[in-house]
Design an enzyme around this catalytic site. Structure first.
Site, PDB file in Angstrom:
ATOM      1  N   LYS A  60       0.858  -1.190   0.000  1.00 14.97           N
ATOM      2  CA  LYS A  60       0.000   0.000   0.000  1.00 14.97           C
ATOM      3  C   LYS A  60       0.890   1.234   0.000  1.00 14.97           C
ATOM      4  CE  LYS A  60      -3.193   2.665   2.936  1.00 14.97           C
ATOM      5  NZ  LYS A  60      -4.076   2.679   4.138  1.00 14.97           N
ATOM      6  N   ASP A 101      -2.560  10.248   3.239  1.00 16.21           N
ATOM      7  CA  ASP A 101      -3.958   9.840   3.418  1.00 16.21           C
ATOM      8  C   ASP A 101      -4.670  10.866   4.299  1.00 16.21           C
ATOM      9  OD1 ASP A 101      -6.386   8.623   3.789  1.00 16.21           O
ATOM     10  OD2 ASP A 101      -5.615   7.028   5.111  1.00 16.21           O
ATOM     11  N   ARG A 119      -7.812  -0.481   1.308  1.00 18.63           N
ATOM     12  CA  ARG A 119      -8.363  -1.744   0.799  1.00 18.63           C
ATOM     13  C   ARG A 119      -8.783  -1.612  -0.660  1.00 18.63           C
ATOM     14  NH1 ARG A 119     -12.545  -1.818   5.791  1.00 18.63           N
ATOM     15  NH2 ARG A 119     -10.896  -0.479   6.599  1.00 18.63           N
ATOM     16  N   LYS A 154     -10.072  13.143   7.721  1.00 17.59           N
ATOM     17  CA  LYS A 154      -9.633  12.802   9.076  1.00 17.59           C
ATOM     18  C   LYS A 154      -9.590  14.050   9.949  1.00 17.59           C
ATOM     19  CE  LYS A 154      -6.531   8.980   7.786  1.00 17.59           C
ATOM     20  NZ  LYS A 154      -7.145   7.913   8.593  1.00 17.59           N
TER      21      LYS A 154
HETATM   22  N1  BES Z   1      -4.137   4.653   6.767  1.00 18.31           N
HETATM   23  C1  BES Z   1      -5.255   4.436   7.602  1.00 18.31           C
HETATM   24  C2  BES Z   1      -4.959   3.479   8.761  1.00 18.31           C
HETATM   25  C3  BES Z   1      -3.951   3.959   9.765  1.00 18.31           C
HETATM   26  C4  BES Z   1      -4.388   4.597  10.921  1.00 18.31           C
HETATM   27  C5  BES Z   1      -2.605   3.723   9.606  1.00 18.31           C
HETATM   28  C6  BES Z   1      -3.458   5.026  11.847  1.00 18.31           C
HETATM   29  C7  BES Z   1      -1.681   4.148  10.544  1.00 18.31           C
HETATM   30  C8  BES Z   1      -2.112   4.798  11.669  1.00 18.31           C
HETATM   31  C9  BES Z   1      -6.415   3.867   6.801  1.00 18.31           C
HETATM   32  O1  BES Z   1      -6.478   4.262   5.471  1.00 18.31           O
HETATM   33  C10 BES Z   1      -7.679   4.333   7.448  1.00 18.31           C
HETATM   34  O2  BES Z   1      -7.924   5.511   7.415  1.00 18.31           O
HETATM   35  N2  BES Z   1      -8.443   3.405   8.019  1.00 18.31           N
HETATM   36  C11 BES Z   1      -9.659   3.729   8.663  1.00 18.31           C
HETATM   37  C12 BES Z   1     -10.726   2.815   8.117  1.00 18.31           C
HETATM   38  C13 BES Z   1     -12.122   3.169   8.519  1.00 18.31           C
HETATM   39  C14 BES Z   1     -12.511   4.503   7.896  1.00 18.31           C
HETATM   40  C15 BES Z   1     -13.083   2.091   8.077  1.00 18.31           C
HETATM   41  C16 BES Z   1      -9.454   3.503  10.160  1.00 18.31           C
HETATM   42  O3  BES Z   1      -8.728   2.586  10.534  1.00 18.31           O
HETATM   43  O4  BES Z   1      -9.987   4.292  10.939  1.00 18.31           O
HETATM   44 ZN    ZN Z   2      -4.712   4.866   4.621  1.00 16.92          ZN
HETATM   45 MN    MN Z   3      -7.573   6.102   5.245  1.00 16.18          MN
END
Ligand code: BES
Ligand code: ZN
Ligand code: MN
Length: 493
Positions: free
Chosen positions: A262, A267, A348, A274
């Site tokens: 990935k 992000d 994903r 976020k």
């Molecule tokens: N890149 C993030 C996951 C992440 C969070 C990596 C903290 C490293 C540190 C991922 O793309 C994400 O935002 N995931 C969300 C998914 C949710 C929206 C279903 C999450 O984990 O909150």
């Molecule tokens: Zn991410």
């Molecule tokens: Mn994300």
């Protein structure tokens, strides 16, 4: 930090480090120095809480009777537990102790302990590995730092009976450490520097090691139908890129092992944006891709007799007038459709297309992806283990074993069909969000639909790619997690 190996002699200046076993048992060199300094080391021991455990150190400054500026007592733990991993932690602790100490040179006497698990040369090589990994520093952008704020230590010499053997054992470890550094550098770089294009340009430099590098841009990705990946990147000014790395060190007919990473260079969450606090950490959301690049570099550097493919799925997730929206339905390269409920569950999406593309094109014997995929895996496992998901028990076991051997540990998570319910969509074949509960599993369940029958494993490295505190062999920041793990996995399979 320069690493050298030499026969045991007492250096004229700088720091001399000497082993002490658990229970404050001075090793032979420490005993000799204690005698020369009329008991300075024993007195220091008595005045301290130093026990001799691995990762403990105790500095004795300018003891009378020695020309060295300090003696560092270094905990070696229990002699029969002194293996490669312990040695790496010892090296890391010593480097951390000396880096800001003011010393520029140091030597460590690697005494041979009769009962020790590994020969002194192997111990010395692993101590050196730990020291160089812990000595990593990303200081490219510190332009006004004064020299007394920078680490002082410039060289570490390991004193061993058979320096040539130790040097030989260290060469491949040093090369892997270089690849770990490359991965750490990429993760540390901010997102205004490491865009998908810049990452691809960096990948191209591997061609001088004999890696074949291909970069697929938006036009090619459209033709191939990687619309999930394109959807994630469509809000950004920087176009998505799919980088394909190939190392052909094996026989012509043998199917490759494939690594997929990935590579979200940033992000923001996209339209499902976020919160501001901590968002800067999302520059690290390309750690999976950085590790894939690091692994391919490591394999090429040691001319591994293996065919390996590395696929880095690079995109930037941004909110804008062209960004994808919650509710959008997108057709993947595989033909399956996905309803995008949350644009922040973008990893994903990108990986699903990248996995399908990889198995479709390369028919790998095994496919392993790495991704900072979910916050949920950090809730489950903290910073100690990466999450391991697999559709193949043998592959899972091989990976877990490589994790134990390298200290990059994996914990297997479930992936059974009962989770499928959670990603059912009202309008499409699936949705990209299964709700809050067990999200790391919901994400893996989605990925599983894009790997066909290929033996596949998914490593969720969200908790281990970035250290918020110093680790034994990684200063806080980018860890390069997975490079040593997968290099070992390839070596053992
Ligand atoms: N890149 C993030 C996951 C992440 C969070 C990596 C903290 C490293 C540190 C991922 O793309 C994400 O935002 N995931 C969300 C998914 C949710 C929206 C279903 C999450 O984990 O909150
Ligand atoms: Zn991410
Ligand atoms: Mn994300």
């Amino acid at each position: 930090m320069k690493i050298a190996f030499a026969k045991p002699t007492l250096p004229k200046g700088g720091a001399i480090a000497v082993p002490v076993l658990e229970g404050r048992k001075l090793g032979p060199t420490a005993t000799a120095l204690d005698r020369r300094t009329k008991g300075a080391l024993t007195r220091a021991l008595e005045a301290s809480r130093f026990e001799g455990k691995v990762e403990e150190t105790l500095s004795v400054l300018a003891p009378r009777g020695l020309s060295c500026s300090r003696v560092v007592l270094v905990g070696f733990g229990k002699a029969d537990a002194l293996d490669a991993l312990a040695a790496q932690r010892i090296g890391g602790a010593l480097a951390a102790q000396l880096a800001p100490s003011g010393e520029t040179t140091a030597a460590l006497a690697v005494d041979g302990f009769a009962k020790a698990g590994a020969p002194a040369a192997v111990l010395a090589a692993n101590i050196a590995l730990g020291a160089s990994l812990r000595g990593y520093r990303f200081d490219r952008y510190r332009t006004t730092e004064k020299s007394d704020e920078r680490p002082s230590l410039k060289s570490l010499t390991l004193l061993v009976g058979a320096p040539a053997d130790a040097r030989k054992a260290f060469a491949p470890l040093a090369s892997t450490a270089q690849s770990v550094s490359t991965a750490r550098d990429l993760v540390s770089e901010p997102a205004n520097v490491i865009t998908p294009q810049a990452f691809a340009a960096e990948a191209k430099t591997l061609s001088k090691l004999g890696v074949k590098v291909e970069v697929l841009g938006v036009k090619k990705l459209k033709d191939l139908g990687l619309n999930l990946m394109l959807g994630v990147g469509q809000g950004s000014a920087h176009e998505p890129q799919l980088v394909v790395l190939r190392w052909n060190g094996g026989g012509k007919a043998s199917a490759p092992v494939a690594f997929v990473g990935k590579g979200l260079t940033f992000d923001s969450g996209g339209i499902s944006i976020k919160p501001a606090a901590g968002m800067e950490e999302m520059k690290t959301d390309m750690a999976g891709a950085a590790t894939v690049l690091g692994v391919l570099r490591a394999l090429a550097a040691r001319k591994a007799r293996v065919n390996a493919v590395g696929v880095c799925a690079l995109a930037e997730n941004m909110p804008s007038g062209t960004a994808q929206r919650p509710g959008d339905v997108v057709k993947s390269m595989s033909g399956q459709t996905v309803e995008v409920i949350d644009t922040d569950a973008e990893g994903r999406l990108v990986l699903s297309d990248a996995l399908w593309y990889t198995q479709d094109r390369f028919k790998p014997r095994a496919m392993i992806d790495l991704a900072t995929l979910t916050g949920s895996i950090m809730v489950a496992l903290g910073f100690e283990y990466a999450g391991l998901f697999a559709n193949d028990d043998e592959l899972a076991e091989q990976l877990a074993a490589a994790g134990v051997a390298t200290g990059e540990r994996l914990w297997r998570m479930p992936l059974n069909e009962s989770y499928d319910e959670r990603i059912k969509s009202e309008i499409a074949d699936m949705k990209n969000d299964g709700g809050r509960w067990g999200d790391s599993i919901n994400a893996a369940v989605m990925l599983k639909r894009f790997v066909g029958k290929t033996p596949w494993a998914h490593l969720d490295i969200a908790g281990v790619a970035w250290a918020t505190e110093d680790w034994p062999i990684a200063p806080k920041g980018a860890t390069g997690f997975g490079v040593r793990l997968l290099d070992r996995f390839v070596a053992e399979t």
